[in-house]
Design an enzyme around this catalytic site. Structure first.
Site, PDB file in Angstrom:
ATOM      1  N   LYS A 145       0.535  -0.972  -0.105  1.00  0.00           N
ATOM      2  CA  LYS A 145       0.301   0.602  -0.199  1.00  0.00           C
ATOM      3  C   LYS A 145       0.960   1.260  -0.290  1.00  0.00           C
ATOM      4  CE  LYS A 145      -1.882   2.792   3.249  1.00  0.00           C
ATOM      5  NZ  LYS A 145      -2.122   3.648   2.142  1.00  0.00           N
TER       6      LYS A 145
ATOM      7  N   GLY B 197       6.781   4.368   8.611  1.00  0.00           N
ATOM      8  CA  GLY B 197       6.260   5.792   8.206  1.00  0.00           C
ATOM      9  C   GLY B 197       6.447   6.816   9.879  1.00  0.00           C
ATOM     10  N   SER B 198       5.483   6.683  10.865  1.00  0.00           N
ATOM     11  CA  SER B 198       4.937   8.274  12.013  1.00  0.00           C
ATOM     12  C   SER B 198       5.223   7.275  12.680  1.00  0.00           C
ATOM     13  CB  SER B 198       4.091   9.473  11.404  1.00  0.00           C
ATOM     14  OG  SER B 198       3.254   8.399  12.036  1.00  0.00           O
ATOM     15  N   THR B 199       6.208   7.695  13.923  1.00  0.00           N
ATOM     16  CA  THR B 199       5.814   7.189  15.132  1.00  0.00           C
ATOM     17  C   THR B 199       4.430   6.784  15.413  1.00  0.00           C
ATOM     18  OG1 THR B 199       8.216   7.449  15.940  1.00  0.00           O
ATOM     19  CG2 THR B 199       7.034   6.853  17.537  1.00  0.00           C
TER      20      THR B 199
ATOM     21  N   GLY C 275       2.853   4.065  13.359  1.00  0.00           N
ATOM     22  CA  GLY C 275       3.288   2.656  13.842  1.00  0.00           C
ATOM     23  C   GLY C 275       2.975   2.495  15.501  1.00  0.00           C
TER      24      GLY C 275
ATOM     25  N   GLU D  11       9.606   1.155  10.756  1.00  0.00           N
ATOM     26  CA  GLU D  11      10.169   1.806  10.520  1.00  0.00           C
ATOM     27  C   GLU D  11       9.824   3.238  10.864  1.00  0.00           C
ATOM     28  OE1 GLU D  11      13.843   1.649  10.361  1.00  0.00           O
ATOM     29  OE2 GLU D  11      13.904  -0.705   9.276  1.00  0.00           O
TER      30      GLU D  11
ATOM     31  N   CYS E  12      13.106  10.480   7.508  1.00  0.00           N
ATOM     32  CA  CYS E  12      13.470  10.364   8.330  1.00  0.00           C
ATOM     33  C   CYS E  12      15.203  10.090   9.014  1.00  0.00           C
ATOM     34  CB  CYS E  12      12.866   8.701   8.335  1.00  0.00           C
ATOM     35  SG  CYS E  12      13.539   7.731   7.804  1.00  0.00           S
TER      36      CYS E  12
ATOM     37  N   GLU F 158      10.426  15.725  15.601  1.00  0.00           N
ATOM     38  CA  GLU F 158      10.250  15.728  14.344  1.00  0.00           C
ATOM     39  C   GLU F 158       9.751  16.395  13.550  1.00  0.00           C
ATOM     40  OE1 GLU F 158       8.780  11.879  12.335  1.00  0.00           O
ATOM     41  OE2 GLU F 158      11.024  11.579  11.571  1.00  0.00           O
TER      42      GLU F 158
HETATM   43  P1  NAD Z   1       2.659   7.695   8.187  1.00  0.00           P
HETATM   44  O1  NAD Z   1       2.768   7.134   9.532  1.00  0.00           O
HETATM   45  O2  NAD Z   1       0.928   9.212   8.454  1.00  0.00           O
HETATM   46  O3  NAD Z   1       1.835   7.447   7.134  1.00  0.00           O
HETATM   47  C1  NAD Z   1       2.773   6.400   6.528  1.00  0.00           C
HETATM   48  C2  NAD Z   1       1.919   4.804   5.635  1.00  0.00           C
HETATM   49  O4  NAD Z   1       0.690   4.821   6.821  1.00  0.00           O
HETATM   50  C3  NAD Z   1       1.303   5.569   4.895  1.00  0.00           C
HETATM   51  O5  NAD Z   1       0.907   4.613   3.698  1.00  0.00           O
HETATM   52  C4  NAD Z   1      -0.201   5.793   5.635  1.00  0.00           C
HETATM   53  O6  NAD Z   1      -0.956   5.664   4.415  1.00  0.00           O
HETATM   54  C5  NAD Z   1      -0.522   4.422   5.901  1.00  0.00           C
HETATM   55  N1  NAD Z   1      -1.118   4.636   7.593  1.00  0.00           N
HETATM   56  C6  NAD Z   1      -1.571   5.343   8.117  1.00  0.00           C
HETATM   57  N2  NAD Z   1      -2.441   5.826   9.116  1.00  0.00           N
HETATM   58  C7  NAD Z   1      -2.758   4.215   8.901  1.00  0.00           C
HETATM   59  C8  NAD Z   1      -3.474   3.146  10.169  1.00  0.00           C
HETATM   60  N3  NAD Z   1      -4.187   3.656  10.784  1.00  0.00           N
HETATM   61  N4  NAD Z   1      -3.117   1.270   9.308  1.00  0.00           N
HETATM   62  C9  NAD Z   1      -2.652   1.346   8.547  1.00  0.00           C
HETATM   63  N5  NAD Z   1      -1.795   2.767   8.397  1.00  0.00           N
HETATM   64  C10 NAD Z   1      -2.139   4.068   7.772  1.00  0.00           C
HETATM   65  O7  NAD Z   1       3.129   8.497   7.486  1.00  0.00           O
HETATM   66  P2  NAD Z   1       3.613   9.448   6.370  1.00  0.00           P
HETATM   67  O8  NAD Z   1       3.692  11.167   7.099  1.00  0.00           O
HETATM   68  O9  NAD Z   1       3.861   9.515   5.302  1.00  0.00           O
HETATM   69  O10 NAD Z   1       5.574   9.693   6.527  1.00  0.00           O
HETATM   70  C11 NAD Z   1       6.276  10.234   7.498  1.00  0.00           C
HETATM   71  C12 NAD Z   1       6.957   9.763   8.522  1.00  0.00           C
HETATM   72  O11 NAD Z   1       7.599   8.484   7.968  1.00  0.00           O
HETATM   73  C13 NAD Z   1       7.833  10.494   9.574  1.00  0.00           C
HETATM   74  O12 NAD Z   1       7.821  10.172  10.344  1.00  0.00           O
HETATM   75  C14 NAD Z   1       9.460   9.653   8.868  1.00  0.00           C
HETATM   76  O13 NAD Z   1       9.765   9.815   9.722  1.00  0.00           O
HETATM   77  C15 NAD Z   1       8.554   8.292   9.104  1.00  0.00           C
HETATM   78  N6  NAD Z   1       9.635   7.560   8.031  1.00  0.00           N
HETATM   79  C16 NAD Z   1      10.944   6.841   8.307  1.00  0.00           C
HETATM   80  C17 NAD Z   1      11.547   6.310   7.875  1.00  0.00           C
HETATM   81  C18 NAD Z   1      12.164   4.929   8.488  1.00  0.00           C
HETATM   82  O14 NAD Z   1      13.226   4.163   7.521  1.00  0.00           O
HETATM   83  N7  NAD Z   1      12.654   4.503   9.611  1.00  0.00           N
HETATM   84  C19 NAD Z   1      11.393   6.617   6.066  1.00  0.00           C
HETATM   85  C20 NAD Z   1      10.448   7.465   5.882  1.00  0.00           C
HETATM   86  C21 NAD Z   1       9.272   8.104   6.422  1.00  0.00           C
END
Ligand code: NAD
Length: 449
Positions: free
Chosen positions: A152, A205-207, A210, A227, A261, A351
């Site tokens: 996704k 994605g975001s903490t 996560g 991650e 990130c 962040e």
């Molecule tokens: P986000 O957490 O908003 O979304 C990430 C993904 O999760 C998207 O595909 C989103 O549609 C999906 N998602 C959202 N709600 C969900 C739920 N309830 N259940 C399952 N999936 C869901 O993050 P973002 O705004 O897309 O990305 C930015 C964040 O990602 C930042 O915090 C950044 O640090 C982190 N990030 C981490 C790494 C790493 O490797 N550690 C790499 C890149 C980005």
């Protein structure tokens, strides 16, 4: 249908269907059906298919880089580098297919063997900042281990993943093995996390999200790799090559407009060289070329969306140490910004995920390590010093998953990547990345009787 924007122009560049729960269930069912056939493919053939996919990514490199640049607003040179890494990751895991073996363990009464079994159907959920690159870190090991998958992409950036799905078919990977499903996180993401037939979620994605994924996965004891966010430290000691450290620092935080990130967004500088380093850093930041992402010379583009720009702007109040130029008019632009801060300030703790760096002085090595570790995150970081003993001492003491000395680089296809603390757990890339997509099975074979 969801309109997909170019963040540099605010033009709609595509309309994409958003899948619902029904389509998610259908994709999982398809992946489940394809699993027995895919796991039975001979390792050399699976490797050949992955290698073919890598080659197709190379052949379509410019097309994929343009797509990524227009969809995320990232400078084309950076996008080319990312797509190059996607191909390298697939080549790497093509080579890993027949090198991920089990063991024989000395035991009494027989022979003991371990096998690395695939998990089944895996759900891969990725963010918008490095859409295809981060997807490849999950797809490569998942396919190499014999899993089938549903990927996704983020709502804002589904285009390169959809194209990759077509290339996977063209490479000869059987239908049903790679399923790309654009849609909302709260719908498709949540369903994948809760689905009883999904064995694992690979999430970046975001903490905050996560945490939701981890909670949701508990219902089915699903495996998860997380991650998550970061607030990494770039620690500059007085004995460092200050010119080199200052020249590199802007790219460690303004690359991808800070939507990284691994951004080293806390720049910790030893007090005795703080003023000199700040001057050098301002000059280096002034030279960052901001503008049209499609121009080869551009080093920083816009942020991904208007909403994200508003969030980034909320971190900066008062007069910053330096604020760069940003284009006027259409596009979600935000200037490269340097702010002087104390370790307890919001800008030094949360962040930002934008082009804003916090400069913080420290008195000595012990204080540098204390400030670097005074964070709920632990993803990446850098140390700049000419003292080898100090470099290794500090590297061991800083609580982070990935660290570089006299460098800002974080990721390579062959080395493990992942976080400490609230930056998540599990490792991607390298041979360690295979552990997250396989299960160890132990078999004892009696030699008695
Ligand atoms: P986000 O957490 O908003 O979304 C990430 C993904 O999760 C998207 O595909 C989103 O549609 C999906 N998602 C959202 N709600 C969900 C739920 N309830 N259940 C399952 N999936 C869901 O993050 P973002 O705004 O897309 O990305 C930015 C964040 O990602 C930042 O915090 C950044 O640090 C982190 N990030 C981490 C790494 C790493 O490797 N550690 C790499 C890149 C980005």
């Amino acid at each position: 249908m969801t309109g997909i924007l170019n963040p540099a122009t605010e033009e709609t560049i595509a309309e994409v269907e958003a899948a619902g729960v029904e389509e998610t269930d259908a994709a999982v069912a398809r992946a489940k059906e394809a699993f027995p056939g895919w796991r039975a493919v001979a390792p050399t053939d699976r490797a050949r298919l992955l290698r073919r996919l890598a080659t197709l990514v190379e052949e379509h490199g410019e097309e994929l880089a343009r797509l990524e640049s227009r969809n995320v607003g990232k400078p084309i040179q950076g996008a080319r580098g990312e797509i190059g890494m996607v191909a390298q990751v697939f080549h790497y895991y093509a080579g890993a297919v027949d090198k991920h073996f089990g063991e024989t363990i000395p035991v009494a009464g027989g022979v003991d063997l371990t096998f690395r079994e695939p998990l089944g159907v895996v759900g891969l959920i990725v963010p918008w900042n490095f859409p295809l690159n981060i997807a490849s870190w999950k797809l490569g090991p998942a396919l190499a281990c014999g899993n089938t998958l549903v990927l996704k992409p983020a709502e804002l950036t589904p285009l390169s993943a959809l194209r990759l799905g077509e290339l996977a078919l063209e490479a000869g990977i059987p239908e049903g093995v790679v399923n790309i499903l654009p849609g909302k996180g709260s719908v498709v993401g949540t369903r994948l996390v809760e689905h009883p037939d999904v064995a694992k979620i690979g999430f970046t994605g975001s903490t905050e999200v996560g945490q939701e994924v981890m909670r949701g996965a508990a219902g089915t004891i699903k495996r998860v790799t997380l991650e998550l966010g970061g607030k990494s430290a770039n620690v500059v000691f007085a004995d460092a090559d200050l010119e080199r450290a200052a020249a590199a620092a802007p790219y460690a935080v303004f690359d991808n407009a800070g939507q990284d990130c691994c951004a080293r967004s806390r720049i910790l500088v030893e007090a005795s060289v703080y003023d000199r380093f700040a001057d050098l850093l301002v000059e280096a930041t002034r030279s960052v070329k901001v503008g049209d992402p499609e121009e080869d010379a551009t080093e920083m583009g816009p942020l991904v969306s208007a909403a994200h720009r508003a969030k980034v702007a909320s971190f900066v109040d008062g007069e910053p140490l330096f604020r760069g130029e940003a284009p006027e008019g259409k596009g979600f632009w935000y200037p490269a910004t340097l702010v002087e801060a104390r370790p307890d300030d919001r800008i030094a703790r949360e962040e930002v995920f934008g082009p804003v760096a916090a400069l913080i002085p420290f008195a000595d090595e012990a204080e540098a390590i204390r400030i670097a570790n005074d964070s709920e995150y632990g993803l990446s970081g850098s140390i700049w010093t000419e003292n080898g003993g100090r470099a290794l001492r500090a590297a061991r003491a800083i609580e982070t998953g990935v660290l570089s000395i006299n460098s800002n680089s974080s990721v390579r296809p062959s080395t493990p990547f992942g976080g400490f603390k609230r930056s998540g757990f599990g490792r991607e890339l390298g041979m360690h990345g295979l552990a997250g997509y396989s299960e160890i099975k132990n078999v004892f074979y009696s030699t008695e009787g």
